[in-house]
Write a protein that holds these residues in place. Structure first.
Motif, PDB file in Angstrom:
ATOM      1  N   LEU A 189      47.979  36.773  47.017  1.00 49.27           N
ATOM      2  CA  LEU A 189      46.962  35.764  47.124  1.00 49.27           C
ATOM      3  C   LEU A 189      46.777  35.517  48.595  1.00 49.27           C
ATOM      4  CD1 LEU A 189      45.301  33.644  46.030  1.00 49.27           C
ATOM      5  CD2 LEU A 189      46.962  31.907  45.815  1.00 49.27           C
ATOM      6  N   GLY A 190      48.012  35.445  49.415  1.00 45.32           N
ATOM      7  CA  GLY A 190      48.028  35.017  50.660  1.00 45.32           C
ATOM      8  C   GLY A 190      47.174  36.164  51.628  1.00 45.32           C
ATOM      9  N   GLU A 191      47.481  37.230  51.112  1.00 48.29           N
ATOM     10  CA  GLU A 191      46.878  38.391  51.813  1.00 48.29           C
ATOM     11  C   GLU A 191      45.407  38.425  51.824  1.00 48.29           C
ATOM     12  OE1 GLU A 191      50.864  41.644  51.710  1.00 48.29           O
ATOM     13  OE2 GLU A 191      48.809  41.976  50.153  1.00 48.29           O
ATOM     14  N   VAL A 192      45.220  38.172  50.565  1.00 52.89           N
ATOM     15  CA  VAL A 192      43.750  38.206  50.244  1.00 52.89           C
ATOM     16  C   VAL A 192      42.923  36.934  50.970  1.00 52.89           C
ATOM     17  CG1 VAL A 192      41.835  37.711  48.291  1.00 52.89           C
ATOM     18  CG2 VAL A 192      43.741  39.496  48.022  1.00 52.89           C
ATOM     19  N   LEU A 193      43.461  35.721  50.774  1.00 55.30           N
ATOM     20  CA  LEU A 193      42.763  34.597  51.702  1.00 55.30           C
ATOM     21  C   LEU A 193      42.639  34.994  53.093  1.00 55.30           C
ATOM     22  CD1 LEU A 193      44.490  31.684  49.575  1.00 55.30           C
ATOM     23  CD2 LEU A 193      42.141  32.863  49.437  1.00 55.30           C
TER      24      LEU A 193
END
Lengths: 253, 228
Positions: free
Chosen positions: A212-216
């Protein structure tokens, strides 16, 4: 504002309202929504002296079915006003000038209020509701109900204000909702966009915080790039191309 | 998928395609609604919703303004949601393929709407004299012709889309070699990038909206903790 010298029965108003839902049924590059305006005003024109097929009726219907351009929802304002001026027997040349003058404002005001504010606002609201965990029915109904409350209210208001104001209908376009509404909706829409995107991404990706962090982070970088190229690229087409290439790679590798 | 099912879905696509411009423009044709309805119709509402939400992020970038050519989301969402519902199991690969097909088909649908507008113009030109005489029958007839043609256009777009892309999807899915997490991340990142860019495009003309956007992100991150 002057009181109408003629009346418009509820039944006729309902017929006009229902027809405005199909005002773009014959939309084309020659007359745009012109035939649709004639189609919508027609139930009122039946009340002209001589009734359907009478000279007044035929002249008025021919006049109202010529070229016209407006936002489809706000065209209801023109329909109401044109119905009144026709039934009041206003000078035909004046009606034609009035009709021409209505085109521009009704298009730009409607585009700003509906397409560039209300529609994205309601879609983002539904995305936020989805991101907060709503199911299929909750998400879809949030969008449909919120959007159509505004949509239908605008059409009904348009017919009524057009009929009430007649030739003075331009003053109605100074209504605070039409003038200030897009500004307020845009601000709340921007907030909804900011709030909904992380939630939507999280719900669709699942509980993995690292992913999630990487995608954001990628989203933030990509969105920044797109805003830099604002007006020069259509983001959805570029991303479609990239997705198609990735699909091709994943299938033939 | 048998012809009866394709026919039933084409009727749904026709009605939703009609909603885009002709009648009643109640936004039943938005991907969020159209894909979810199709998924529900096929017994897979959650898959439909998943596709609908993803496509809606892309749809935010396209505004249905007047004479411009814009994607036709109604019938294309029906096609995409059908493909996703037919996939043997829910997967990121199936979602990605359904998204690609829906987006590409929505652009073809936009082209078909342009052709319909030209057809309407030809009909209107051919009946110009009758309209100028105030013929009630002609004015109403032009509206009905236009709506009927639009209904047929949406149905045809749906049927052709399903018939063409369902076999391709069935062949592509077993060959998919990228990982589930990577595929899902790419789809979602793409959708969210477009949605964020669209938010800027739509709202940037109003002063201070970037502060509202930042405040929204803060709210979203707080909610992320709460919702989780």
């Amino acid at each position: 504002m002057s009181e109408p010298q003629v009346s418009l029965p509820t039944r006729t108003r309902v017929a006009i309202f229902l027809r405005t839902l199909a005002i773009q049924g014959a939309w084309n590059y020659e007359t745009l929504v012109g035939n649709g305006v004639g189609f919508c005003v027609e139930p009122a024109l039946r009340r002209l002296p001589g009734g359907v097929g009478g000279e007044a009726y035929r002249s008025a219907l021919a006049r109202q079915s010529q070229y016209f351009n407006a936002h489809p929802y706000l065209a209801a304002v023109a329909v109401g006003a044109l119905a009144r001026v026709e039934l009041e027997g206003t000078d035909p040349a004046k009606i034609v000038r009035f009709r021409t003058a209505l085109c521009g404002p009704l298009g730009s005001v409607g585009d700003r209020l509906v397409w560039a504010a209300w529609l994205p606002f309601c879609a983002l609201l539904a995305l936020l509701v989805f991101g907060c965990g709503a199911g299929a029915a909750g998400t879809v109904l949030t969008f449909l109900i919120s959007y159509n409350v505004g949509h239908l209210a605008l059409r009904v208001w348009g017919i009524n204000v057009g009929w009430r104001e007649g030739l003075n209908v331009a003053s109605a376009l100074g209504n605070p909702v039409l003038r200030q509404g897009p500004i307020h909706i845009a601000r709340w829409g921007a907030m909804l966009a900011g709030a909904s995107l992380p939630l939507v991404v999280q719900r669709l990706l699942g509980p993995d915080r690292v992913v999630l962090g990487e995608v954001l982070v990628v989203v933030a970088a990509g969105a920044f790039l797109i805003t830099r190229f604002h007006g020069r690229i259509e983001a959805w087409k570029w991303l479609l191309g990239m997705l198609a290439l990735f699909a091709l790679y994943s299938v033939i590798r | 998928m048998n012809p009866v099912e394709v026919g039933a879905l084409s009727v749904l696509g026709a009605v939703l395609g009609l909603d885009v411009v002709s009648f009643p423009q109640a936004m039943l044709s938005r991907p969020l609604v159209a894909a979810t309805l199709t998924g529900s119709f096929l017994g897979a509402p959650e898959r439909g919703l998943l596709l609908g939400v993803t496509l809606e992020c892309f749809a935010l970038d396209t505004l249905p303004v007047g004479a411009s050519r814009y994607p036709e989301w109604g019938s294309s969402s029906v096609v995409g949601a059908t493909l996703l519902a037919m996939a043997p199991a829910p997967s990121a690969a199936a979602l990605l393929l359904a998204v690609v097909v829906s987006l590409a088909w929505s652009w073809v649908g936009g082209w078909s709407m342009v052709q319909l507008r030209r057809l309407n113009a030809r009909w209107a030109s051919a009946r110009h004299d009758a309209v100028a005489r105030g013929s009630r029958r002609t004015v109403i007839g032009l509206q009905l012709y236009g709506m009927t043609a639009d209904l047929a256009r949406g149905g045809l777009m749906t049927a052709v889309g399903i018939v063409v892309f369902a076999p391709l999807m069935a062949r592509a899915l077993p060959r998919w070699s990228s990982g589930e997490t990577v595929t899902g991340a790419i789809v979602m990142a793409s959708a969210a990038i477009v949605a964020a860019g669209a938010g800027h495009k739509v709202f940037h003309a109003v002063s201070n909206t970037r502060f509202w956007f930042v405040a929204g992100i803060a709210l979203g991150l707080v909610l992320l903790g709460v919702v989780r």
